[in-house]
Design an enzyme around this catalytic site. Structure first.
Site, PDB file in Angstrom:
ATOM      1  N   SER A  18       0.962  -1.234   0.121  1.00 18.41           N
ATOM      2  CA  SER A  18       0.090  -0.132  -0.052  1.00 18.41           C
ATOM      3  C   SER A  18       0.965   1.417   0.055  1.00 18.41           C
ATOM      4  O   SER A  18       1.931   1.327   0.588  1.00 18.41           O
ATOM      5  CB  SER A  18      -0.822   0.039   1.343  1.00 18.41           C
ATOM      6  OG  SER A  18      -1.593   1.112   1.363  1.00 18.41           O
ATOM      7  N   LYS A  69     -13.781  -3.583   2.655  1.00 15.26           N
ATOM      8  CA  LYS A  69     -14.730  -2.631   2.584  1.00 15.26           C
ATOM      9  C   LYS A  69     -16.162  -2.881   3.047  1.00 15.26           C
ATOM     10  O   LYS A  69     -16.643  -1.919   3.527  1.00 15.26           O
ATOM     11  CB  LYS A  69     -14.589  -1.799   1.157  1.00 15.26           C
ATOM     12  CG  LYS A  69     -13.120  -1.040   1.153  1.00 15.26           C
ATOM     13  CD  LYS A  69     -13.026  -0.432  -0.213  1.00 15.26           C
ATOM     14  CE  LYS A  69     -11.822   0.004  -0.710  1.00 15.26           C
ATOM     15  NZ  LYS A  69     -11.655   0.909  -1.821  1.00 15.26           N
ATOM     16  N   ASP A 105     -14.144   7.073  -1.550  1.00 17.61           N
ATOM     17  CA  ASP A 105     -13.628   6.627  -2.860  1.00 17.61           C
ATOM     18  C   ASP A 105     -14.198   7.541  -3.950  1.00 17.61           C
ATOM     19  O   ASP A 105     -13.589   7.963  -5.113  1.00 17.61           O
ATOM     20  CB  ASP A 105     -14.024   5.381  -3.109  1.00 17.61           C
ATOM     21  CG  ASP A 105     -12.796   4.469  -2.468  1.00 17.61           C
ATOM     22  OD1 ASP A 105     -11.703   4.893  -2.069  1.00 17.61           O
ATOM     23  OD2 ASP A 105     -13.040   3.349  -1.919  1.00 17.61           O
ATOM     24  N   ALA A 131     -19.453  -3.679 -12.359  1.00 17.39           N
ATOM     25  CA  ALA A 131     -20.701  -3.544 -11.408  1.00 17.39           C
ATOM     26  C   ALA A 131     -20.424  -4.128 -10.292  1.00 17.39           C
ATOM     27  O   ALA A 131     -21.109  -4.485  -9.499  1.00 17.39           O
ATOM     28  CB  ALA A 131     -22.001  -4.035 -12.269  1.00 17.39           C
ATOM     29  N   GLY A 132     -19.050  -4.205  -9.810  1.00 19.75           N
ATOM     30  CA  GLY A 132     -18.815  -4.666  -8.565  1.00 19.75           C
ATOM     31  C   GLY A 132     -18.793  -3.547  -7.497  1.00 19.75           C
ATOM     32  O   GLY A 132     -19.208  -2.320  -7.372  1.00 19.75           O
ATOM     33  N   TYR A 219      -4.320   1.191 -10.813  1.00 24.28           N
ATOM     34  CA  TYR A 219      -3.002   1.884 -11.130  1.00 24.28           C
ATOM     35  C   TYR A 219      -1.824   0.734 -10.826  1.00 24.28           C
ATOM     36  O   TYR A 219      -2.052  -0.126 -10.284  1.00 24.28           O
ATOM     37  CB  TYR A 219      -2.821   3.118 -10.341  1.00 24.28           C
ATOM     38  CG  TYR A 219      -3.084   2.588  -8.922  1.00 24.28           C
ATOM     39  CD1 TYR A 219      -2.021   2.326  -7.994  1.00 24.28           C
ATOM     40  CD2 TYR A 219      -4.446   2.914  -8.421  1.00 24.28           C
ATOM     41  CE1 TYR A 219      -2.525   2.107  -6.851  1.00 24.28           C
ATOM     42  CE2 TYR A 219      -4.754   2.667  -7.057  1.00 24.28           C
ATOM     43  CZ  TYR A 219      -3.635   2.193  -6.524  1.00 24.28           C
ATOM     44  OH  TYR A 219      -3.991   1.818  -5.073  1.00 24.28           O
TER      45      TYR A 219
HETATM   46  P1  ATR Z   1     -14.279  -4.804  -6.938  1.00 22.67           P
HETATM   47  O1  ATR Z   1     -14.839  -4.299  -5.513  1.00 22.67           O
HETATM   48  O2  ATR Z   1     -12.971  -4.305  -7.148  1.00 22.67           O
HETATM   49  O3  ATR Z   1     -15.144  -4.062  -7.939  1.00 22.67           O
HETATM   50  P2  ATR Z   1     -15.777  -7.133  -7.361  1.00 22.67           P
HETATM   51  O4  ATR Z   1     -16.762  -6.577  -6.756  1.00 22.67           O
HETATM   52  O5  ATR Z   1     -15.188  -8.570  -7.500  1.00 22.67           O
HETATM   53  O6  ATR Z   1     -14.324  -6.430  -7.143  1.00 22.67           O
HETATM   54  O7  ATR Z   1     -15.955  -6.595  -8.973  1.00 22.67           O
HETATM   55  C1  ATR Z   1     -14.826  -6.960  -9.781  1.00 22.67           C
HETATM   56  C2  ATR Z   1     -15.690  -6.330 -11.231  1.00 22.67           C
HETATM   57  O8  ATR Z   1     -14.794  -6.594 -12.249  1.00 22.67           O
HETATM   58  C3  ATR Z   1     -17.031  -6.924 -11.819  1.00 22.67           C
HETATM   59  O9  ATR Z   1     -17.670  -6.150 -12.470  1.00 22.67           O
HETATM   60  C4  ATR Z   1     -16.507  -8.120 -12.756  1.00 22.67           C
HETATM   61  O10 ATR Z   1     -17.393  -8.807 -13.535  1.00 22.67           O
HETATM   62  P3  ATR Z   1     -18.532  -9.653 -13.167  1.00 22.67           P
HETATM   63  O11 ATR Z   1     -19.518  -8.851 -12.283  1.00 22.67           O
HETATM   64  O12 ATR Z   1     -19.168 -10.125 -14.310  1.00 22.67           O
HETATM   65  O13 ATR Z   1     -17.645 -10.838 -12.412  1.00 22.67           O
HETATM   66  C5  ATR Z   1     -15.376  -7.249 -13.239  1.00 22.67           C
HETATM   67  N1  ATR Z   1     -14.563  -8.176 -14.061  1.00 22.67           N
HETATM   68  C6  ATR Z   1     -13.357  -8.867 -13.301  1.00 22.67           C
HETATM   69  N2  ATR Z   1     -12.207  -9.378 -14.315  1.00 22.67           N
HETATM   70  C7  ATR Z   1     -13.083  -9.131 -15.513  1.00 22.67           C
HETATM   71  C8  ATR Z   1     -12.659  -9.102 -16.711  1.00 22.67           C
HETATM   72  N3  ATR Z   1     -11.262  -9.970 -17.242  1.00 22.67           N
HETATM   73  N4  ATR Z   1     -13.435  -8.771 -17.765  1.00 22.67           N
HETATM   74  C9  ATR Z   1     -14.376  -7.976 -17.689  1.00 22.67           C
HETATM   75  N5  ATR Z   1     -14.772  -7.854 -16.290  1.00 22.67           N
HETATM   76  C10 ATR Z   1     -14.231  -8.334 -15.400  1.00 22.67           C
END
Ligand code: ATR
Length: 279
Positions: A18, A69, A105, A131-132, A219
């Site tokens: 970090s 988080k 954030d 959408a995560g 990043y």
């Molecule tokens: P974060 O808190 O970082 O958002 P997360 O809740 O696990 O972590 O969400 C990761 C996001 O990246 C999701 O939107 C995931 O898509 P899915 O909901 O379909 O799983 C997306 N993601 C991760 N790897 C990806 C990839 N290689 N291509 C496209 N979307 C990806």
């Protein structure tokens, strides 16, 4: 005699890469605050106990990063409206005997776009990829900043639909799969974690016009796969999320200390980051 410094930390797992201790160290020096800020690596099963122990032992405030988080939002006594909206906490403030969870954030992203990059958000058409948790944390602040509308594209469209339901009262929000996205956008924001694996979400390059700004919330040292892709398709600007990292930290610092640090010198200091560091 100098009083004991107030104690702050960032909790995560893993957390050793970090940049937060470096950033808050510079803020403290710049503003003359008597405080220390350290890393708190916590195995997930110990999160609750270790955080409560940190505060019971006199800790004044905590940043929370991956993967905690959402767990932090369950642990605090009270949530700020923006943390409630994001469903996640990245900053905990101890106030008397209460722990208050906030989320800086989204405001960090908006400040970086607006102040540092000179991209006023009012009236802009925004495409959010993902959408995560990361997407969920920034959609409310972008809508509040006055964007014309947000289209959310995600691999699993069901998660994007949930976000539309959650945020549609704040503004125009639509969603689709990546392949179904049409038209150009003013801002394309990569909120997926794809960059961590060197991947680019499979969105059509036609979303990029000659005035489009592409922003990767990830990043690292130099470009990400997404910013390289964006530059290759002629984006007017393609940047990684260092500015958001520093601005969210500045907002947390302000919540804790009541002093707003200058972010430009800190951004300049980390311009040439070492490889492999994470927030
Ligand atoms: P974060 O808190 O970082 O958002 P997360 O809740 O696990 O972590 O969400 C990761 C996001 O990246 C999701 O939107 C995931 O898509 P899915 O909901 O379909 O799983 C997306 N993601 C991760 N790897 C990806 C990839 N290689 N291509 C496209 N979307 C990806």
């Amino acid at each position: 005699m100098t009083a004991n410094p107030d104690r702050y930390a960032v909790a995560g797992f893993p957390v050793k890469h970090s940049w937060s201790p470096f950033i808050h160290g510079l803020f403290a020096k710049q503003t003359g605050q008597n405080m220390v800020y350290r890393l708190l690596e916590i195995p997930p099963e110990h999160f609750r106990g270790d955080v409560l122990a940190f505060f019971a032992d006199g800790g004044k405030g905590l940043n929370v990063t991956l993967p905690f988080k959402q767990a932090a939002a369950q642990l605090v006594n009270r949530l700020s409206p923006r943390a409630e909206q994001a469903g996640a906490v990245n900053t905990i403030i101890r106030q008397d005997h209460e722990l208050i969870g906030d989320n800086t954030d989204g405001i960090g992203l908006v400040t970086d776009l607006d102040h540092n990059l000179g991209l006023p958000l009012k009236g802009k058409r925004v495409l959010v990829l993902g959408a995560g948790g990361a997407a969920r944390g920034v959609i409310g602040p972008l809508l509040t900043a006055g964007v014309a509308g947000i289209h959310i594209a995600n691999r699993s469209v069901g998660r994007a639909e949930e976000l539309v339901e959650l945020f549609k009262s704040l503004g125009a929000v639509t969603c689709s799969t990546f392949a179904e996205v049409t038209g150009e956008f003013d801002l394309v924001l990569n909120a997926t974690s794809a960059s961590m694996n060197g991947e680019v979400p499979p969105v059509p390059p036609s979303v990029i016009g000659e005035r489009t700004v592409c922003y990767d919330m990830s990043y690292g040292s130099g470009d990400t796969a997404f910013t390289m892709w964006a530059k290759g398709y002629g984006a007017s600007l393609a940047v990684t999320g260092w500015g958001m990292l520093v601005e969210q930290a500045a907002e947390a610092f302000f919540l804790w200390r009541g002093v707003r640090p200058q972010t430009r010198p800190v951004l300049d200091a980390i311009k040439k980051p070492m490889p492999g560091k994470k927030s």
